[in-house]
Design a protein around this motif. Structure first.
Motif, mmCIF file in Angstrom:
data_model
loop_
_atom_site.group_PDB
_atom_site.id
_atom_site.type_symbol
_atom_site.label_atom_id
_atom_site.label_comp_id
_atom_site.label_asym_id
_atom_site.label_seq_id
_atom_site.Cartn_x
_atom_site.Cartn_y
_atom_site.Cartn_z
ATOM 1 N N PHE A 6 57.457 37.520 62.786
ATOM 2 C CA PHE A 6 57.916 37.145 64.121
ATOM 3 C C PHE A 6 58.584 35.768 64.110
ATOM 4 C CE2 PHE A 6 56.595 34.470 67.790
ATOM 5 C CZ PHE A 6 57.447 34.989 68.748
ATOM 6 N N LEU A 7 58.091 34.864 63.291
ATOM 7 C CA LEU A 7 58.606 33.493 63.289
ATOM 8 C C LEU A 7 59.956 33.360 62.590
ATOM 9 C CD1 LEU A 7 55.366 31.406 62.576
ATOM 10 C CD2 LEU A 7 56.466 31.843 64.780
ATOM 11 N N PHE A 8 60.201 34.174 61.564
ATOM 12 C CA PHE A 8 61.413 33.963 60.763
ATOM 13 C C PHE A 8 62.377 35.137 60.726
ATOM 14 C CE2 PHE A 8 57.954 35.216 57.867
ATOM 15 C CZ PHE A 8 58.472 36.372 57.330
ATOM 16 N N ASN A 9 61.989 36.293 61.255
ATOM 17 C CA ASN A 9 62.844 37.475 61.185
ATOM 18 C C ASN A 9 63.267 37.914 62.584
ATOM 19 O OD1 ASN A 9 63.893 38.928 58.940
ATOM 20 N ND2 ASN A 9 62.819 40.742 59.642
ATOM 21 N N ARG A 10 64.535 38.254 62.757
ATOM 22 C CA ARG A 10 64.986 38.676 64.085
ATOM 23 C C ARG A 10 64.349 39.996 64.488
ATOM 24 N NH1 ARG A 10 67.997 34.998 65.981
ATOM 25 N NH2 ARG A 10 69.277 33.693 64.607
ATOM 26 N N ASP A 11 64.119 40.878 63.526
ATOM 27 C CA ASP A 11 63.437 42.150 63.792
ATOM 28 C C ASP A 11 61.997 42.060 63.303
ATOM 29 O OD1 ASP A 11 65.803 43.368 64.786
ATOM 30 O OD2 ASP A 11 66.472 43.670 62.719
ATOM 31 N N TYR A 12 61.069 42.469 64.119
ATOM 32 C CA TYR A 12 59.654 42.420 63.743
ATOM 33 C C TYR A 12 58.904 43.516 64.492
ATOM 34 C CZ TYR A 12 59.147 40.146 68.289
ATOM 35 O OH TYR A 12 59.174 39.875 69.631
ATOM 36 N N ARG A 69 61.902 31.107 68.640
ATOM 37 C CA ARG A 69 60.542 31.592 68.399
ATOM 38 C C ARG A 69 59.499 30.487 68.561
ATOM 39 N NH1 ARG A 69 61.662 36.609 65.800
ATOM 40 N NH2 ARG A 69 63.189 37.424 67.299
ATOM 41 N N ILE A 70 59.914 29.236 68.423
ATOM 42 C CA ILE A 70 58.948 28.138 68.555
ATOM 43 C C ILE A 70 58.374 28.101 69.957
ATOM 44 C CG2 ILE A 70 58.633 25.635 68.504
ATOM 45 C CD1 ILE A 70 60.648 25.494 66.248
ATOM 46 N N SER A 71 59.240 28.100 70.967
ATOM 47 C CA SER A 71 58.761 28.041 72.350
ATOM 48 C C SER A 71 57.994 29.304 72.710
ATOM 49 C CB SER A 71 59.931 27.829 73.312
ATOM 50 O OG SER A 71 60.890 28.850 73.187
ATOM 51 N N GLU A 72 58.448 30.467 72.212
ATOM 52 C CA GLU A 72 57.730 31.715 72.478
ATOM 53 C C GLU A 72 56.325 31.666 71.885
ATOM 54 O OE1 GLU A 72 59.818 35.517 71.853
ATOM 55 O OE2 GLU A 72 61.636 34.333 71.564
ATOM 56 N N ALA A 73 56.229 31.164 70.656
ATOM 57 C CA ALA A 73 54.929 31.087 69.981
ATOM 58 C C ALA A 73 53.985 30.126 70.697
ATOM 59 C CB ALA A 73 55.121 30.653 68.529
ATOM 60 N N VAL A 74 54.520 28.995 71.158
ATOM 61 C CA VAL A 74 53.694 28.029 71.895
ATOM 62 C C VAL A 74 53.167 28.663 73.180
ATOM 63 C CG1 VAL A 74 53.747 25.849 73.186
ATOM 64 C CG2 VAL A 74 54.795 25.991 70.926
ATOM 65 N N LYS A 122 57.436 34.252 54.358
ATOM 66 C CA LYS A 122 58.802 34.762 54.228
ATOM 67 C C LYS A 122 59.035 35.301 52.814
ATOM 68 C CE LYS A 122 63.584 33.473 55.317
ATOM 69 N NZ LYS A 122 64.461 32.383 55.810
ATOM 70 N N GLN A 123 58.568 34.576 51.808
ATOM 71 C CA GLN A 123 58.666 35.036 50.430
ATOM 72 C C GLN A 123 57.864 36.320 50.228
ATOM 73 O OE1 GLN A 123 57.121 31.375 48.835
ATOM 74 N NE2 GLN A 123 59.128 30.721 48.061
ATOM 75 N N LEU A 124 56.681 36.350 50.831
ATOM 76 C CA LEU A 124 55.820 37.528 50.727
ATOM 77 C C LEU A 124 56.477 38.737 51.385
ATOM 78 C CD1 LEU A 124 53.103 38.789 49.968
ATOM 79 C CD2 LEU A 124 52.159 37.876 52.092
ATOM 80 N N TYR A 125 57.103 38.509 52.528
ATOM 81 C CA TYR A 125 57.804 39.576 53.255
ATOM 82 C C TYR A 125 58.885 40.209 52.375
ATOM 83 C CZ TYR A 125 60.701 41.688 56.954
ATOM 84 O OH TYR A 125 61.435 42.550 57.729
ATOM 85 N N LYS A 126 59.647 39.376 51.670
ATOM 86 C CA LYS A 126 60.714 39.868 50.802
ATOM 87 C C LYS A 126 60.148 40.618 49.601
ATOM 88 C CE LYS A 126 64.112 36.326 52.048
ATOM 89 N NZ LYS A 126 64.892 35.157 51.568
ATOM 90 N N LEU A 127 59.058 40.108 49.030
ATOM 91 C CA LEU A 127 58.438 40.764 47.882
ATOM 92 C C LEU A 127 57.897 42.141 48.251
ATOM 93 C CD1 LEU A 127 56.333 38.216 45.768
ATOM 94 C CD2 LEU A 127 58.236 39.654 45.015
ATOM 95 N N ARG A 128 57.269 42.226 49.420
ATOM 96 C CA ARG A 128 56.704 43.507 49.853
ATOM 97 C C ARG A 128 57.785 44.568 49.999
ATOM 98 N NH1 ARG A 128 52.302 41.561 54.394
ATOM 99 N NH2 ARG A 128 51.873 43.765 54.664
#
Length: 283
Positions: free
Chosen positions: A105-111, A79-84, A213-219
């Motif tokens: 998108f940066l930390f989850n395989r599904d987005y 995801r780093i190269s994709e984001a750049v 990432k923490q927020l994603y899990k809480l939601r």
């Protein structure tokens, strides 16, 4: 460092790279490496001895020398190269703007979306192009709790100093909660309100700045208004002085009881029950 470079970047700058940085052999080995093909022993020697030391020079040609990566340990490698790549494309359309990519998108395989944030002085309408969701944010938001949360796992084209101390105003926090409850009860899209509420609640109750990432899990754990109201109760009791809290909530309860005589609204009942619970615990 090669995580910041894609095969597409190399192909676009191939003529310049051949003339100024790499031999034909070195460039072919670099391409092979970027395609994740196995290198033989000689190619590995060339790569680590001659190619890898030169990669830093490539930042000039790819215009990524100002890339700022936070929370690298939580970001998936590809995801780093994709984001750049996305950053550079957006930058060509929105020149001289501060741009940041954050979200699942940066930390989850599904987005669902790739969240891009552009910080600007002027109000502009957000837009989507494919999976890319461009959000325009006021420049002064860089000093906000929202930004400090957003930027913990992010890739941007600018450097910044992230704030760590904030004052979550009681009335603003309560208004955030009420808007969230109202949106849920009216079956409206409430994700933005939920995001702001959870970030505010965690900071108010324990001065914790959630990363995305923490927020994603809480939601994912928030299933209904009861969970939200319980979260508010905890945050208010732990985060605010009793006298200030009781004084403000008494007024809210009195006003909403008056309104209930005219409007039999479920959200008003929810507010009153929640605020009474806070006052009982804060006594």
């Amino acid at each position: 460092m090669e995580n910041l470079i894609t095969l597409d970047m190399v192909n676009k700058s191939e003529d310049v790279l051949r003339k100024r940085i790499f031999t034909n052999l070195q460039l072919n080995i670099l391409k092979k490496r970027l395609q994740k093909k196995e290198l033989d022993s000689n190619e590995k020697t060339y790569y680590y001895k001659y190619i890898k030391p030169k990669l830093e020079a490539m930042f000039y040609f790819f215009d990524i020398n100002e890339i700022n990566i936070n929370g690298r340990e939580d970001i998936l490698d590809n995801r780093i190269s994709e984001a750049v790549n996305i950053l550079n494309k957006i930058k060509r359309k929105h020149k001289n703007k501060k741009i940041m990519i954050s979200g699942s998108f940066l930390f989850n395989r599904d987005y669902n979306d790739i969240d891009v944030f552009i910080f600007t002085k002027y109000n502009k309408e957000d837009y989507k192009t494919g999976k890319i969701h461009v959000n325009f944010i006021p420049e002064n938001a860089i000093n906000s709790l929202f930004f400090s949360s957003l930027s913990k796992i992010s890739i941007s084209n600018f450097n910044y100093s992230r704030q760590n101390e904030f004052n979550i105003g009681l009335n603003d926090f309560i208004q955030n909660y009420e808007l969230l409850i109202n949106s849920i009860l009216n079956n409206e899209d409430y994700q933005k309100e939920l995001r702001d509420f959870l970030v505010n609640a965690e900071y108010a109750s324990g001065e914790i700045i959630l990363n995305t990432k923490q927020l994603y899990k809480l939601r994912k754990k928030v299933k209904n208004t009861k969970v939200i109201s319980s979260t508010l109760v905890t945050a208010l009791v732990l985060g605010y002085k009793k006298n200030t809290l009781n004084s403000a909530l008494k007024k809210y309860i009195a006003d909403y009881r008056k309104l209930l005589k005219q409007y039999n609204s479920p959200n008003l009942k929810e507010y009153i029950q929640t605020y009474e619970k806070v006052m009982n615990l804060a006594m």
